[in-house]
Design a protein around this motif. Structure first.
Motif, PDB file in Angstrom:
ATOM      1  N   ALA A   1       0.820  -1.041   0.020  1.00  0.00           N
ATOM      2  CA  ALA A   1       0.144  -0.013   0.006  1.00  0.00           C
ATOM      3  C   ALA A   1       0.937   1.459   0.022  1.00  0.00           C
ATOM      4  O   ALA A   1       0.504   2.210  -0.751  1.00  0.00           O
ATOM      5  CB  ALA A   1      -0.771   0.018   1.241  1.00  0.00           C
ATOM      6  N   GLU A   2       2.028   1.320   0.798  1.00  0.00           N
ATOM      7  CA  GLU A   2       2.870   2.316   0.912  1.00  0.00           C
ATOM      8  C   GLU A   2       3.562   2.688  -0.662  1.00  0.00           C
ATOM      9  O   GLU A   2       3.487   3.975  -1.039  1.00  0.00           O
ATOM     10  CB  GLU A   2       3.738   2.341   1.841  1.00  0.00           C
ATOM     11  N   GLU A   3       3.928   1.622  -1.023  1.00  0.00           N
ATOM     12  CA  GLU A   3       4.636   1.754  -2.361  1.00  0.00           C
ATOM     13  C   GLU A   3       3.638   2.191  -3.629  1.00  0.00           C
ATOM     14  O   GLU A   3       4.164   2.966  -4.287  1.00  0.00           O
ATOM     15  CB  GLU A   3       5.372   0.421  -2.757  1.00  0.00           C
ATOM     16  N   LEU A   4       2.606   1.720  -3.597  1.00  0.00           N
ATOM     17  CA  LEU A   4       1.267   2.204  -4.450  1.00  0.00           C
ATOM     18  C   LEU A   4       1.116   3.676  -4.228  1.00  0.00           C
ATOM     19  O   LEU A   4       0.639   4.099  -5.468  1.00  0.00           O
ATOM     20  CB  LEU A   4       0.325   1.026  -4.400  1.00  0.00           C
ATOM     21  N   GLY A   5       0.930   3.882  -2.945  1.00  0.00           N
ATOM     22  CA  GLY A   5       0.358   5.267  -2.654  1.00  0.00           C
ATOM     23  C   GLY A   5      -0.828   5.382  -3.278  1.00  0.00           C
ATOM     24  O   GLY A   5      -1.980   4.662  -2.890  1.00  0.00           O
ATOM     25  N   GLU A   6      -1.200   6.618  -3.815  1.00  0.00           N
ATOM     26  CA  GLU A   6      -2.565   6.915  -4.407  1.00  0.00           C
ATOM     27  C   GLU A   6      -2.797   6.436  -6.015  1.00  0.00           C
ATOM     28  O   GLU A   6      -3.816   6.871  -6.520  1.00  0.00           O
ATOM     29  CB  GLU A   6      -2.866   8.696  -4.355  1.00  0.00           C
ATOM     30  N   ARG A   7      -1.695   5.825  -6.560  1.00  0.00           N
ATOM     31  CA  ARG A   7      -1.908   5.475  -8.008  1.00  0.00           C
ATOM     32  C   ARG A   7      -2.843   4.553  -7.809  1.00  0.00           C
ATOM     33  O   ARG A   7      -3.082   3.530  -7.019  1.00  0.00           O
ATOM     34  CB  ARG A   7      -0.704   4.855  -8.497  1.00  0.00           C
ATOM     35  N   ARG A   8      -3.739   4.486  -9.040  1.00  0.00           N
ATOM     36  CA  ARG A   8      -4.711   3.372  -9.059  1.00  0.00           C
ATOM     37  C   ARG A   8      -4.674   2.711 -10.586  1.00  0.00           C
ATOM     38  O   ARG A   8      -5.692   3.320 -11.569  1.00  0.00           O
ATOM     39  CB  ARG A   8      -6.103   3.852  -8.776  1.00  0.00           C
ATOM     40  N   PHE A   9      -3.590   2.125 -11.029  1.00  0.00           N
ATOM     41  CA  PHE A   9      -3.672   1.798 -12.286  1.00  0.00           C
ATOM     42  C   PHE A   9      -4.024   0.214 -12.436  1.00  0.00           C
ATOM     43  O   PHE A   9      -4.258  -0.426 -11.615  1.00  0.00           O
ATOM     44  CB  PHE A   9      -2.344   1.774 -12.730  1.00  0.00           C
ATOM     45  N   VAL A  10      -4.354  -0.205 -13.875  1.00  0.00           N
ATOM     46  CA  VAL A  10      -4.750  -1.473 -14.270  1.00  0.00           C
ATOM     47  C   VAL A  10      -3.370  -2.414 -14.267  1.00  0.00           C
ATOM     48  O   VAL A  10      -3.414  -3.453 -13.674  1.00  0.00           O
ATOM     49  CB  VAL A  10      -5.307  -1.418 -15.711  1.00  0.00           C
ATOM     50  N   MET A  11      -2.137  -1.858 -14.740  1.00  0.00           N
ATOM     51  CA  MET A  11      -1.144  -2.770 -14.812  1.00  0.00           C
ATOM     52  C   MET A  11       0.342  -1.945 -14.614  1.00  0.00           C
ATOM     53  O   MET A  11       0.060  -0.715 -15.390  1.00  0.00           O
ATOM     54  CB  MET A  11      -1.298  -3.647 -16.092  1.00  0.00           C
ATOM     55  N   CYS A  12       1.058  -2.318 -14.022  1.00  0.00           N
ATOM     56  CA  CYS A  12       2.370  -1.558 -14.161  1.00  0.00           C
ATOM     57  C   CYS A  12       3.683  -2.507 -14.679  1.00  0.00           C
ATOM     58  O   CYS A  12       3.873  -3.456 -14.228  1.00  0.00           O
ATOM     59  CB  CYS A  12       3.011  -0.893 -12.726  1.00  0.00           C
ATOM     60  N   TYR A  13       4.116  -2.129 -15.576  1.00  0.00           N
ATOM     61  CA  TYR A  13       5.149  -3.003 -16.429  1.00  0.00           C
ATOM     62  C   TYR A  13       6.439  -2.648 -15.662  1.00  0.00           C
ATOM     63  O   TYR A  13       6.718  -1.317 -15.590  1.00  0.00           O
ATOM     64  CB  TYR A  13       5.317  -2.691 -18.060  1.00  0.00           C
ATOM     65  N   THR A  14       7.294  -3.548 -15.298  1.00  0.00           N
ATOM     66  CA  THR A  14       8.415  -3.434 -14.521  1.00  0.00           C
ATOM     67  C   THR A  14       9.554  -4.038 -15.010  1.00  0.00           C
ATOM     68  O   THR A  14       9.408  -5.255 -15.379  1.00  0.00           O
ATOM     69  CB  THR A  14       8.335  -4.109 -12.986  1.00  0.00           C
ATOM     70  N   PHE A  15      10.524  -3.293 -15.267  1.00  0.00           N
ATOM     71  CA  PHE A  15      11.819  -3.839 -16.310  1.00  0.00           C
ATOM     72  C   PHE A  15      12.924  -3.384 -15.382  1.00  0.00           C
ATOM     73  O   PHE A  15      13.038  -2.218 -15.092  1.00  0.00           O
ATOM     74  CB  PHE A  15      11.652  -3.407 -17.511  1.00  0.00           C
ATOM     75  N   ASN A  16      13.749  -4.472 -14.998  1.00  0.00           N
ATOM     76  CA  ASN A  16      15.155  -4.153 -14.257  1.00  0.00           C
ATOM     77  C   ASN A  16      15.883  -5.444 -14.658  1.00  0.00           C
ATOM     78  O   ASN A  16      15.632  -6.524 -15.062  1.00  0.00           O
ATOM     79  CB  ASN A  16      14.785  -3.876 -12.585  1.00  0.00           C
ATOM     80  N   ASP A  17      17.180  -5.266 -13.823  1.00  0.00           N
ATOM     81  CA  ASP A  17      18.056  -6.387 -14.101  1.00  0.00           C
ATOM     82  C   ASP A  17      17.717  -7.820 -13.368  1.00  0.00           C
ATOM     83  O   ASP A  17      18.375  -8.877 -13.645  1.00  0.00           O
ATOM     84  CB  ASP A  17      19.506  -6.082 -13.729  1.00  0.00           C
ATOM     85  N   ARG A  18      16.623  -7.598 -12.606  1.00  0.00           N
ATOM     86  CA  ARG A  18      16.241  -9.065 -11.742  1.00  0.00           C
ATOM     87  C   ARG A  18      14.903  -9.637 -12.326  1.00  0.00           C
ATOM     88  O   ARG A  18      14.557 -10.935 -12.361  1.00  0.00           O
ATOM     89  CB  ARG A  18      16.320  -8.463 -10.476  1.00  0.00           C
ATOM     90  N   VAL A  19      14.096  -8.865 -13.122  1.00  0.00           N
ATOM     91  CA  VAL A  19      12.738  -9.285 -13.449  1.00  0.00           C
ATOM     92  C   VAL A  19      12.397  -8.529 -14.515  1.00  0.00           C
ATOM     93  O   VAL A  19      12.532  -7.190 -14.446  1.00  0.00           O
ATOM     94  CB  VAL A  19      11.723  -9.295 -12.020  1.00  0.00           C
ATOM     95  N   ARG A  20      11.441  -9.158 -15.340  1.00  0.00           N
ATOM     96  CA  ARG A  20      10.749  -8.418 -16.267  1.00  0.00           C
ATOM     97  C   ARG A  20       9.222  -8.879 -16.383  1.00  0.00           C
ATOM     98  O   ARG A  20       9.124 -10.257 -16.426  1.00  0.00           O
ATOM     99  CB  ARG A  20      11.313  -8.561 -17.980  1.00  0.00           C
ATOM    100  N   GLY A  21       8.267  -8.089 -16.346  1.00  0.00           N
ATOM    101  CA  GLY A  21       6.797  -8.488 -16.227  1.00  0.00           C
ATOM    102  C   GLY A  21       5.936  -7.439 -15.906  1.00  0.00           C
ATOM    103  O   GLY A  21       6.254  -6.325 -16.200  1.00  0.00           O
ATOM    104  N   ALA A  22       4.679  -7.856 -15.428  1.00  0.00           N
ATOM    105  CA  ALA A  22       3.925  -6.664 -15.012  1.00  0.00           C
ATOM    106  C   ALA A  22       3.160  -7.090 -13.854  1.00  0.00           C
ATOM    107  O   ALA A  22       2.851  -8.087 -13.446  1.00  0.00           O
ATOM    108  CB  ALA A  22       2.646  -6.873 -16.305  1.00  0.00           C
TER     109      ALA A  22
END
Length: 535
Positions: A212-233
């Protein structure tokens, strides 16, 4: 082995499409039995986007309020948009904003009386099952179709009960294969899939963690996350503690679903969640993991005699656009009214040929739209770059509302305006001061819409229906009709005049229209009804 009495329609597969088929059939008075190998409905949230067209169909079935009251639908009611970030806790790199993409929160009031509903598939399936049972459908969980054989009068199915291993024979007039992308029925019928697989392999991780803290007030359907350890949504399921992470698998990862699950035990899944969230010491509880593969395939035929393919058994597509499960619900809706009309003796069996003729070209076109969106998504978060859209890509609202059932040619119509073969347009109406839509007039049987100067049409409808022995309801819009068109949009929206008439099929598709009055109104309407029913 025991012999069981005949059931008019046997549905194989008790997931979203099989449940929808049972609901739409039972609401039309057709007794049906659903066979499902699993012991019960799936607890995995899986897909969660009921698009506006599917919501129109479920609204007509009286389920809209119940769906919007589901826990997941309430939790996700304000979610919209696709984001791009290194991790949930890190800064956002962009959002997906393309001219063809319509946000879940978009105002569709000019196009539809309803809108998106983000609810988990397992919750949606529970609603569908209960509604289908209330309407008279029956279910046998833990049962497997072993074989089936067709003859001139029906299908003989051999069914095995999973608990005791006993077998029984079941007779049915028609059989609907809603048994998924690996459909055993489709393979037994020798119907190949045309298209390609290998568009991406994924592992869907269902987990609980306090973000909840990391999400904050955002309300999205999906967040694509790309870094050197994981690629996904990352996909929020309640905007707090319940989530799904769809991890992109690489060529170095194992191949079969069993090997993938063995290579990704709960602790490894938890580490991927920590990488995507950006919280190294996050407490994670993994609830389950399901491998899946994106593919773009369409069955070469949607019908083999008395057996019909629906949903993933007929077409599979990448999830971009959320078209797959929604196309399956719409397959079920198209097929149900035709089976009901034939079984009631109102339509010729030839009407059932139109299921393949209508749904297969649209299925293939929708698969292509999903593929084009998947290819475009990686570039969707680019900032400041001039975008060149893939050729052939049409906007979301056209995919939802702008199709036309026709043999040959493009299925997409930018401005249908009541063209026969297209979805009947939404026009806001008033009845006794209460707001409703033209779409609320469809669903139970064929309907004739007339304008403020109906002339001979109501009498012609009564006579034509009597000659054919079929029900036909008439709804007057404007004038002395029961429905008030406060904005005067009905005639324009349906491509007619106030003296014209429009015949709409039970599935809300325009079958025929007359721009104005006709001296031979009864004969013209009789011919249109007969064509609609293949009489």
């Amino acid at each position: 082995m025991t012999e069981q009495p005949q059931v008019p329609v046997l549905v194989v597969g008790g997931s979203l499409v099989g449940l929808s088929t049972a609901l739409f059939l039972a609401r039309r008075g057709v007794a049906c039995l659903v066979l499902e190998q699993r012991a019960g409905l799936s607890a995995h949230p899986r897909t969660r986007g009921v698009n506006p067209r599917s919501m129109e169909l479920l609204r007509a079935a009286g389920l809209e309020d119940e769906l919007r009251a589901l826990p997941s639908a309430r939790a996700l009611a304000r979610n919209s948009g696709l984001r791009l970030a290194r991790s949930l806790a890190g800064p956002e790199l962009g959002s997906f904003q393309e001219e063809y993409y319509r946000e879940v929160s978009s105002d569709l009031g000019a196009l539809s009386p309803t809108s998106w509903c983000l609810c988990h598939q397992n919750e949606l399936e529970g609603v569908l099952r209960r509604a289908a049972e209330r309407a008279g459908a029956e279910f046998r969980f833990g049962s497997e179709l072993v074989s089936c054989a067709q003859d001139a009068d029906g299908v003989t199915a051999l069914v095995r009960d999973g608990a005791g291993g006993t077998t029984s024979r079941l007779r049915t007039r028609y059989l609907v294969a809603a048994d998924g992308a690996r459909s055993g029925l489709r393979r037994r019928l020798g119907i190949p899939f045309d298209g390609t697989g290998g568009l991406g392999r994924f592992l869907a991780i269902h987990f609980r963690a306090d973000l909840a803290e990391e999400l904050g007030e955002r309300r999205f359907v999906m967040c694509y996350t790309f870094n050197d350890r994981v690629r996904g949504a990352l996909i929020p399921l309640d905007n707090a503690s319940e989530w799904r992470l769809d991890v992109i698998l690489g060529p170095e990862d194992p191949g079969t679903p069993e090997e993938v699950l063995a290579a990704f035990p709960p602790e490894r899944c938890a580490e991927l969640v920590r990488a995507a969230s950006g919280v190294p010491d996050l407490a994670v509880r993994v609830l389950g993991a399901v491998p899946w593969e994106a593919a773009a395939k369409v069955a070469r035929r949607f019908r083999a005699g008395r057996v019909f393919l629906a949903g993933d058994a007929a077409h599979v597509m990448p999830p971009s656009g959320a078209f797959g499960s929604n196309s399956g619900v719409q397959d079920a809706h198209n097929l149900a009214w035709k089976l009901a009309a034939v079984l009631a003796g109102q339509a010729s069996p030839g009407l059932l040929d139109s299921y393949d003729a209508e749904r297969r070209p649209l299925g293939a076109a929708t698969v292509r739209q999903a593929v084009l969106r998947q290819r475009d998504r990686p570039r969707g978060g680019e900032r400041g770059a001039r975008r060149v859209l893939p050729p052939g890509l049409v906007d979301d609202t056209t995919v939802w509302f702008g199709w036309r059932y026709a043999v040959g040619g493009d299925v997409w119509v930018t401005d249908p305006s009541g063209l026969p073969g297209t979805r009947a347009p939404h026009v806001p109406l008033l009845r006794d001061g209460a707001e409703c839509s033209t779409l609320d007039l469809f669903g139970d049987g064929p309907v004739l819409l007339t304008g403020s100067r109906p002339g001979p049409w109501p009498a012609a409808a009564e006579a034509a229906a009597r000659r054919l022995g079929v029900p036909l309801r008439v709804h007057g819009i404007g004038g002395d009709g029961a429905y008030e068109d406060s904005d005067g949009d009905w005639a324009k929206a349906y491509g007619t005049t106030d003296a014209g008439a429009v015949l709409v099929r039970p599935d809300g598709v325009v079958a025929w229209r007359s721009a104005g009055t006709q001296d031979d109104a009864e004969d013209a309407l009789h011919a249109a009804l007969a064509r609609m029913l293949c009489r």
